[in-house]
Scaffold this active site. Structure first.
Site, PDB file in Angstrom:
ATOM      1  N   TYR A  59      45.427  49.672 -14.364  1.00 57.26           N
ATOM      2  CA  TYR A  59      44.436  48.612 -14.550  1.00 57.26           C
ATOM      3  C   TYR A  59      43.262  49.083 -15.398  1.00 57.26           C
ATOM      4  O   TYR A  59      42.671  48.297 -16.139  1.00 57.26           O
ATOM      5  CB  TYR A  59      43.974  48.048 -13.196  1.00 57.26           C
ATOM      6  N   ASN A  87      43.724  34.246 -16.952  1.00 57.70           N
ATOM      7  CA  ASN A  87      43.507  35.574 -17.528  1.00 57.70           C
ATOM      8  C   ASN A  87      42.445  36.347 -16.755  1.00 57.70           C
ATOM      9  O   ASN A  87      41.498  35.772 -16.232  1.00 57.70           O
ATOM     10  CB  ASN A  87      43.111  35.451 -19.003  1.00 57.70           C
ATOM     11  N   ASP A 144      40.730  38.818 -18.234  1.00 56.21           N
ATOM     12  CA  ASP A 144      39.773  39.381 -19.194  1.00 56.21           C
ATOM     13  C   ASP A 144      38.514  38.514 -19.227  1.00 56.21           C
ATOM     14  O   ASP A 144      38.423  37.502 -18.533  1.00 56.21           O
ATOM     15  CB  ASP A 144      40.424  39.516 -20.593  1.00 56.21           C
ATOM     16  N   HIS A 163      42.970  33.994 -11.299  1.00 55.87           N
ATOM     17  CA  HIS A 163      43.637  35.248 -10.913  1.00 55.87           C
ATOM     18  C   HIS A 163      42.685  36.430 -10.874  1.00 55.87           C
ATOM     19  O   HIS A 163      43.111  37.575 -11.023  1.00 55.87           O
ATOM     20  CB  HIS A 163      44.833  35.510 -11.856  1.00 55.87           C
ATOM     21  N   CYS A 171      36.231  46.968  -2.750  1.00 52.32           N
ATOM     22  CA  CYS A 171      36.872  47.891  -1.801  1.00 52.32           C
ATOM     23  C   CYS A 171      38.116  47.228  -1.211  1.00 52.32           C
ATOM     24  O   CYS A 171      38.078  46.060  -0.811  1.00 52.32           O
ATOM     25  CB  CYS A 171      35.886  48.238  -0.689  1.00 52.32           C
ATOM     26  N   CYS A 204      36.998  47.034   2.953  1.00 52.34           N
ATOM     27  CA  CYS A 204      35.937  46.144   3.465  1.00 52.34           C
ATOM     28  C   CYS A 204      35.556  45.048   2.479  1.00 52.34           C
ATOM     29  O   CYS A 204      34.768  44.170   2.810  1.00 52.34           O
ATOM     30  CB  CYS A 204      34.708  46.963   3.872  1.00 52.34           C
ATOM     31  N   CYS A 257      32.299  52.221   3.121  1.00 51.65           N
ATOM     32  CA  CYS A 257      33.303  52.642   4.124  1.00 51.65           C
ATOM     33  C   CYS A 257      34.235  53.736   3.619  1.00 51.65           C
ATOM     34  O   CYS A 257      35.151  54.130   4.333  1.00 51.65           O
ATOM     35  CB  CYS A 257      34.117  51.436   4.582  1.00 51.65           C
TER      36      CYS A 257
HETATM   37  P1  OAD Z   1      53.101  34.786 -19.727  1.00 48.27           P
HETATM   38  O1  OAD Z   1      53.266  36.134 -20.318  1.00 48.27           O
HETATM   39  O2  OAD Z   1      54.019  34.372 -18.633  1.00 48.27           O
HETATM   40  O3  OAD Z   1      53.210  33.683 -20.870  1.00 48.27           O
HETATM   41  C1  OAD Z   1      52.503  33.830 -22.056  1.00 48.27           C
HETATM   42  C2  OAD Z   1      52.768  32.600 -22.907  1.00 48.27           C
HETATM   43  O4  OAD Z   1      51.965  32.720 -24.062  1.00 48.27           O
HETATM   44  C3  OAD Z   1      54.211  32.445 -23.379  1.00 48.27           C
HETATM   45  O5  OAD Z   1      54.619  31.102 -23.138  1.00 48.27           O
HETATM   46  C4  OAD Z   1      54.149  32.749 -24.871  1.00 48.27           C
HETATM   47  O6  OAD Z   1      55.081  31.993 -25.634  1.00 48.27           O
HETATM   48  C5  OAD Z   1      52.740  32.312 -25.185  1.00 48.27           C
HETATM   49  N1  OAD Z   1      52.134  32.943 -26.362  1.00 48.27           N
HETATM   50  C6  OAD Z   1      52.388  34.140 -26.944  1.00 48.27           C
HETATM   51  N2  OAD Z   1      51.596  34.322 -28.018  1.00 48.27           N
HETATM   52  C7  OAD Z   1      50.825  33.226 -28.125  1.00 48.27           C
HETATM   53  C8  OAD Z   1      49.803  32.792 -29.037  1.00 48.27           C
HETATM   54  N3  OAD Z   1      49.419  33.537 -30.058  1.00 48.27           N
HETATM   55  N4  OAD Z   1      49.233  31.587 -28.841  1.00 48.27           N
HETATM   56  C9  OAD Z   1      49.618  30.804 -27.794  1.00 48.27           C
HETATM   57  N5  OAD Z   1      50.563  31.159 -26.921  1.00 48.27           N
HETATM   58  C10 OAD Z   1      51.163  32.340 -27.073  1.00 48.27           C
HETATM   59  O7  OAD Z   1      51.557  34.673 -19.280  1.00 48.27           O
HETATM   60  P2  OAD Z   1      50.890  33.637 -18.272  1.00 48.27           P
HETATM   61  O8  OAD Z   1      51.495  32.305 -18.392  1.00 48.27           O
HETATM   62  O9  OAD Z   1      49.430  33.773 -18.427  1.00 48.27           O
HETATM   63  O10 OAD Z   1      49.468  36.631 -12.906  1.00 48.27           O
HETATM   64  O11 OAD Z   1      51.323  34.267 -16.886  1.00 48.27           O
HETATM   65  C11 OAD Z   1      50.865  33.720 -15.705  1.00 48.27           C
HETATM   66  C12 OAD Z   1      50.574  34.802 -14.707  1.00 48.27           C
HETATM   67  O12 OAD Z   1      51.715  35.666 -14.574  1.00 48.27           O
HETATM   68  C13 OAD Z   1      49.472  35.761 -15.112  1.00 48.27           C
HETATM   69  O13 OAD Z   1      48.183  35.273 -14.840  1.00 48.27           O
HETATM   70  C14 OAD Z   1      49.783  36.951 -14.259  1.00 48.27           C
HETATM   71  C15 OAD Z   1      51.266  37.040 -14.451  1.00 48.27           C
HETATM   72  O14 OAD Z   1      51.981  37.667 -13.427  1.00 48.27           O
HETATM   73  C16 OAD Z   1      48.786  37.500 -12.152  1.00 48.27           C
HETATM   74  O15 OAD Z   1      48.445  38.577 -12.574  1.00 48.27           O
HETATM   75  C17 OAD Z   1      48.513  37.011 -10.766  1.00 48.27           C
END
Ligand code: OAD
Length: 250
Positions: A66, A101, A103, A118, A126, A129, A157
């Site tokens: 991370y 996201n 970030d 997320h 922590c 705690c 803690c």
């Molecule tokens: P994914 O990696 O599942 O999907 C990313 C999407 O972005 C895909 O559909 C790509 O086609 C698209 N993509 C790639 N480049 C792009 C660009 N330049 N412009 C627009 N789209 C583009 O990511 P998320 O949908 O965010 O959860 O994933 C959901 C969650 O799964 C995340 O928040 C994370 C992960 O496990 C946690 O960490 C809890």
């Protein structure tokens, strides 16, 4: 490039939601999760890195991963999509940014009150705690991929400090989830930008918006199936969002 109907709907909208996923930050050099070859979950095993059990089993491996991700974010800049989303807020009566996201690129582009479903790489706490831990933003050079870094200890803690992100098997932060849901149900235009839309409950938001009569627009370079009531803008988030902004507001 953008249909005139969509531009018109954006111009007369009262409340616009931008719901963003990893693809929104991809053009800033932040890897997505599921894109072939480059996606984080294509290269790393979430079971070893993204669960409370994984952290307790190997805190240094998990914290190092991370920190590697956090440093990448610290060194990245918002792209045209983040900037267009922030600018859109000045053209419509109400705008809500709901992101999956972890970030801070929306905030750095100028978006206010971003809802982080997320969690955030920048809000560690922590594991025992829950006390928030204040991290120096860039405490060392970018750690190499796979570096082990011993997590800091809680000042109250002595428990390990964990990343402030939501892991698999964990609940979404309640406030963020209820605010995201309320925005989805209230808005008249819902832009779903750069997300694969497969992780629930976040993926429920476009459905809620659609169910409440909003215009739902998916922005993604990779086409996927949508219902006949939804719209798809096929292309990178920065290009499509900048075009949408220009076509709607000049
Ligand atoms: P994914 O990696 O599942 O999907 C990313 C999407 O972005 C895909 O559909 C790509 O086609 C698209 N993509 C790639 N480049 C792009 C660009 N330049 N412009 C627009 N789209 C583009 O990511 P998320 O949908 O965010 O959860 O994933 C959901 C969650 O799964 C995340 O928040 C994370 C992960 O496990 C946690 O960490 C809890």
């Amino acid at each position: 490039m953008i249909t005139s109907t969509l531009s018109q709907q954006l111009r007369k909208a009262h409340h616009v939601v931008a719901f963003t996923g990893a693809g929104t930050s991809a053009e800033s050099g932040i890897p997505t999760f599921r894109d072939a070859l480059t996606g984080l979950w294509e290269r790393f095993d979430p079971a070893q890195l993204a669960t409370p059990e994984a952290f307790r089993a190997d805190p240094s491996l998990c914290w190092g991963w991370y920190e590697w991700r956090r440093q990448k974010v610290v060194q990245a800049q918002p792209n045209g999509a983040h900037l267009a989303i922030a600018e859109l807020a000045s053209h419509v009566p109400k705008m809500t940014v709901v992101t999956q996201n972890v970030d801070d690129l929306h905030e750095r582009a100028g978006s206010q009150d971003v809802i982080h479903l997320h969690g955030s790489l920048h809000s560690p706490r922590c594991i025992d705690c829950g006390l928030a831990y204040t991290l120096p933003l860039a405490s060392y050079d970018l750690p190499a991929e796979g570096s082990r870094i011993e997590p800091p200890r809680c000042s109250a803690c002595d428990g390990y400090v964990r990343p402030g992100v939501v892991w698999f098997g964990e609940m979404l932060p309640e406030d963020a989830w209820s605010a995201g849901l309320a925005a989805a149900e209230e808005c008249d235009v819902f832009l779903s930008i750069g997300t694969s839309g497969i992780v629930y409950p976040a993926a429920e938001l476009p459905l809620r918006a659609l169910g409440n009569g909003a215009t739902v627009v998916h922005i993604n370079p990779a086409r996927f199936d949508i219902s006949s009531q939804e719209h798809f803008l096929e292309g990178p988030a920065s290009v499509m969002m900048q075009s949408l902004l220009r076509d709607a507001f000049g």
